[in-house]
Design a protein around this motif. Structure first.
Motif, PDB file in Angstrom:
ATOM      1  N   LYS A   1       0.827  -1.199   0.000  1.00 18.78           N
ATOM      2  CA  LYS A   1       0.000   0.000   0.000  1.00 18.78           C
ATOM      3  C   LYS A   1       0.865   1.253   0.000  1.00 18.78           C
ATOM      4  O   LYS A   1       2.055   1.116   0.259  1.00 18.78           O
ATOM      5  CB  LYS A   1      -0.943  -0.007   1.188  1.00 18.78           C
ATOM      6  CG  LYS A   1      -0.282  -0.095   2.566  1.00 18.78           C
ATOM      7  CD  LYS A   1      -1.383  -0.005   3.596  1.00 18.78           C
ATOM      8  CE  LYS A   1      -0.984  -0.533   4.923  1.00 18.78           C
ATOM      9  NZ  LYS A   1      -1.950  -0.378   5.962  1.00 18.78           N
ATOM     10  N   PRO A   2       0.272   2.435  -0.263  1.00 20.11           N
ATOM     11  CA  PRO A   2      -1.141   2.655  -0.572  1.00 20.11           C
ATOM     12  C   PRO A   2      -1.374   2.685  -2.089  1.00 20.11           C
ATOM     13  O   PRO A   2      -0.459   2.967  -2.858  1.00 20.11           O
ATOM     14  CB  PRO A   2      -1.384   4.036   0.022  1.00 20.11           C
ATOM     15  CG  PRO A   2      -0.062   4.745  -0.158  1.00 20.11           C
ATOM     16  CD  PRO A   2       1.015   3.699  -0.122  1.00 20.11           C
TER      17      PRO A   2
ATOM     18  N   ARG B   1     -11.889  -5.875   3.312  1.00 17.61           N
ATOM     19  CA  ARG B   1     -11.422  -5.019   4.414  1.00 17.61           C
ATOM     20  C   ARG B   1      -9.948  -4.666   4.197  1.00 17.61           C
ATOM     21  O   ARG B   1      -9.538  -3.520   4.386  1.00 17.61           O
ATOM     22  CB  ARG B   1     -11.553  -5.781   5.743  1.00 17.61           C
ATOM     23  CG  ARG B   1     -12.634  -5.204   6.627  1.00 17.61           C
ATOM     24  CD  ARG B   1     -12.810  -6.011   7.909  1.00 17.61           C
ATOM     25  NE  ARG B   1     -14.121  -6.620   7.884  1.00 17.61           N
ATOM     26  CZ  ARG B   1     -14.387  -7.918   7.947  1.00 17.61           C
ATOM     27  NH1 ARG B   1     -13.413  -8.796   8.078  1.00 17.61           N
ATOM     28  NH2 ARG B   1     -15.614  -8.353   7.893  1.00 17.61           N
ATOM     29  N   ARG B   2      -9.166  -5.664   3.780  1.00 18.29           N
ATOM     30  CA  ARG B   2      -7.731  -5.408   3.572  1.00 18.29           C
ATOM     31  C   ARG B   2      -7.503  -4.508   2.353  1.00 18.29           C
ATOM     32  O   ARG B   2      -6.612  -3.672   2.343  1.00 18.29           O
ATOM     33  CB  ARG B   2      -6.972  -6.737   3.464  1.00 18.29           C
ATOM     34  CG  ARG B   2      -7.036  -7.485   4.803  1.00 18.29           C
ATOM     35  CD  ARG B   2      -5.999  -8.561   4.933  1.00 18.29           C
ATOM     36  NE  ARG B   2      -6.177  -9.629   3.982  1.00 18.29           N
ATOM     37  CZ  ARG B   2      -5.248 -10.045   3.116  1.00 18.29           C
ATOM     38  NH1 ARG B   2      -4.085  -9.489   3.077  1.00 18.29           N
ATOM     39  NH2 ARG B   2      -5.497 -11.032   2.307  1.00 18.29           N
TER      40      ARG B   2
ATOM     41  N   GLY C   1     -15.784  -1.114   5.256  1.00 18.14           N
ATOM     42  CA  GLY C   1     -15.210   0.228   5.286  1.00 18.14           C
ATOM     43  C   GLY C   1     -15.332   1.004   3.986  1.00 18.14           C
ATOM     44  O   GLY C   1     -14.839   2.123   3.885  1.00 18.14           O
TER      45      GLY C   1
ATOM     46  N   CYS D   1      -9.585  -2.184   1.452  1.00 11.83           N
ATOM     47  CA  CYS D   1      -9.954  -0.840   1.919  1.00 11.83           C
ATOM     48  C   CYS D   1      -8.757  -0.210   2.622  1.00 11.83           C
ATOM     49  O   CYS D   1      -8.402   0.948   2.380  1.00 11.83           O
ATOM     50  CB  CYS D   1     -11.166  -0.936   2.853  1.00 11.83           C
ATOM     51  SG  CYS D   1     -11.651   0.663   3.501  1.00 11.83           S
ATOM     52  N   ASP D   2      -8.105  -0.995   3.462  1.00 15.76           N
ATOM     53  CA  ASP D   2      -6.955  -0.504   4.204  1.00 15.76           C
ATOM     54  C   ASP D   2      -5.797  -0.156   3.255  1.00 15.76           C
ATOM     55  O   ASP D   2      -4.995   0.729   3.550  1.00 15.76           O
ATOM     56  CB  ASP D   2      -6.545  -1.604   5.207  1.00 15.76           C
ATOM     57  CG  ASP D   2      -5.432  -1.139   6.092  1.00 15.76           C
ATOM     58  OD1 ASP D   2      -5.584  -0.061   6.677  1.00 15.76           O
ATOM     59  OD2 ASP D   2      -4.399  -1.843   6.182  1.00 15.76           O
ATOM     60  N   ALA D   3      -5.715  -0.868   2.135  1.00 18.32           N
ATOM     61  CA  ALA D   3      -4.604  -0.635   1.191  1.00 18.32           C
ATOM     62  C   ALA D   3      -4.876   0.543   0.247  1.00 18.32           C
ATOM     63  O   ALA D   3      -3.985   0.951  -0.495  1.00 18.32           O
ATOM     64  CB  ALA D   3      -4.347  -1.900   0.374  1.00 18.32           C
TER      65      ALA D   3
ATOM     66  N   ARG E   1      -5.760   4.522  -0.659  1.00 15.97           N
ATOM     67  CA  ARG E   1      -5.707   5.869  -0.104  1.00 15.97           C
ATOM     68  C   ARG E   1      -7.143   6.336   0.108  1.00 15.97           C
ATOM     69  O   ARG E   1      -8.034   5.906  -0.648  1.00 15.97           O
ATOM     70  CB  ARG E   1      -5.116   6.835  -1.139  1.00 15.97           C
ATOM     71  CG  ARG E   1      -3.635   6.917  -1.146  1.00 15.97           C
ATOM     72  CD  ARG E   1      -3.257   8.127  -2.039  1.00 15.97           C
ATOM     73  NE  ARG E   1      -2.325   7.738  -3.082  1.00 15.97           N
ATOM     74  CZ  ARG E   1      -1.024   7.603  -2.887  1.00 15.97           C
ATOM     75  NH1 ARG E   1      -0.503   7.797  -1.701  1.00 15.97           N
ATOM     76  NH2 ARG E   1      -0.231   7.276  -3.882  1.00 15.97           N
TER      77      ARG E   1
ATOM     78  N   ARG F   1     -12.929   4.062  -0.963  1.00 13.50           N
ATOM     79  CA  ARG F   1     -12.619   4.271   0.454  1.00 13.50           C
ATOM     80  C   ARG F   1     -13.010   5.705   0.792  1.00 13.50           C
ATOM     81  O   ARG F   1     -12.505   6.651   0.147  1.00 13.50           O
ATOM     82  CB  ARG F   1     -11.124   4.057   0.710  1.00 13.50           C
ATOM     83  CG  ARG F   1     -10.792   4.377   2.155  1.00 13.50           C
ATOM     84  CD  ARG F   1      -9.385   4.021   2.522  1.00 13.50           C
ATOM     85  NE  ARG F   1      -9.147   4.443   3.891  1.00 13.50           N
ATOM     86  CZ  ARG F   1      -8.061   4.189   4.565  1.00 13.50           C
ATOM     87  NH1 ARG F   1      -7.090   3.502   4.043  1.00 13.50           N
ATOM     88  NH2 ARG F   1      -7.935   4.613   5.812  1.00 13.50           N
TER      89      ARG F   1
END
Ligand SMILES: C[S@@+](CC[C@H](N)C(=O)[O-])C[C@H]1O[C@@H](n2cnc3c(N)ncnc32)[C@H](O)[C@@H]1O
Length: 280
Positions: free
Chosen positions: A216-217, A240-241, A267, A243-245, A247, A278
């Motif tokens: 990421k990102p 979910r992962r 998310g 989303c976290d990765a 920006r 996101r």
């Protein structure tokens, strides 16, 4: 010239072969064998579909069932590779579902490329390279000032080696217009090789979406037609992962028939038919 890589195999022959009833203990044993032999965690795949495909594949190879298939594959490298190809399904094409790519360009990619100094894109489950090279062509066509990097990952090293080769047979070029062929490919007889400028935009790397941490990102993640056989919990965890990765404001682009069941719980928010964002 060198012999180009084989195209992906069609899945239909396995789907229609006769199959024994799903047996949970046997599935657990199959999952253990496959984990040891191919490094894939079948516990995160939908058992009924995998069971049908594995047994169908065994029969199509002249073997009575999955047990015999696993035993034979232990000593037969080419059967092992075919088994892996079958489980991961690397069928793909350039500009797959063209209308979705048009939406990507107009609503998401152009604004990103025109407003940001750099853009990072991830093609997750890139198969033979059709998807990352489709992205690379679009980026070149938009010709915006942004500096672009495309990471293309897949579980299967052999598929990745074929993707890095960046050479496609005539029938695999069906989605590419004459103008794009002339601009982005070099022709050698019946084969077409992606030009070096386009290849330079893409980095291929092995990555297991079910086991490895995400890089990421990213501004854009494309994960299309990859999670079809993942269980619902495995999909939710992956989203979910993703989303976290991403920006904040970054986009997740899924396949034409793929939807996220409970968008908020992972998310993300909706950003079109097969697009998710996101939140900023
Ligand atoms: C059907 S192809 C999709 C290719 C491309 N994204 C498209 O839409 O045309 C699915 C690809 O996902 C890869 N794949 C399957 N499971 C994976 C995993 N756990 N991690 C990474 N890649 C995976 C397979 O190896 C295969 O190349």
């Amino acid at each position: 010239m060198e012999t180009p890589p084989r195209p992906g195999r069609p899945i239909l022959p396995y789907a229609f072969a006769p199959v024994p009833e799903l047996d949970t203990d046997a599935y657990d044993r199959l999952a253990r064998e496959v984990r040891g032999m191919l490094g894939i965690d079948l516990k995160q795949y939908r058992p009924a579909q995998v069971w049908r495909r594995v047994n169908g594949f065994a029969v199509a190879r002249g073997l009575p069932d999955w047990d015999a298939l696993v035993a034979r594959a232990r000593d037969d490298a080419s059967l092992r590779q075919a088994f892996l190809d079958m489980l991961t399904i690397n069928v793909s094409e350039f500009f797959r579902n063209a209308e979705a790519w048009d939406v990507l360009v107009d609503r998401h990619l152009k604004p990103m490329l025109q407003s940001q100094p750099s853009v990072r894109i991830w093609s997750a489950g890139c198969s033979l390279g059709f998807e990352p090279f489709t992205l690379a062509m679009l980026v070149q066509e938009i010709a915006a000032p942004a500096k672009v990097r495309i990471l293309a990952t897949d579980l299967d090293e052999t598929t990745l080696a074929r993707a890095r080769f960046a050479t496609y047979a005539g029938p695999q070029m069906a989605g590419v217009s004459e103008a794009r062929r002339a601009r982005f490919f070099r022709r050698d007889g019946d084969y077409w090789t992606v030009n070096s400028e386009l290849q330079a935009l893409v980095t291929f790397r092995r990555h297991d979406l079910l086991a490895d941490p995400c890089h990421k990102p990213f501004d854009l993640i494309c994960c299309r037609n990859v999670v079809i056989y993942f269980t619902e919990p495995a999909k939710a965890e992956l989203y979910r992962r993703f989303c976290d990765a991403l920006r904040p404001g970054g986009i997740l682009f899924l396949g034409a028939t793929e939807t996220i069941q409970n968008i908020r719980s992972v998310g993300l928010e909706r950003a079109g038919l097969t697009f998710y964002r996101r939140p900023v």
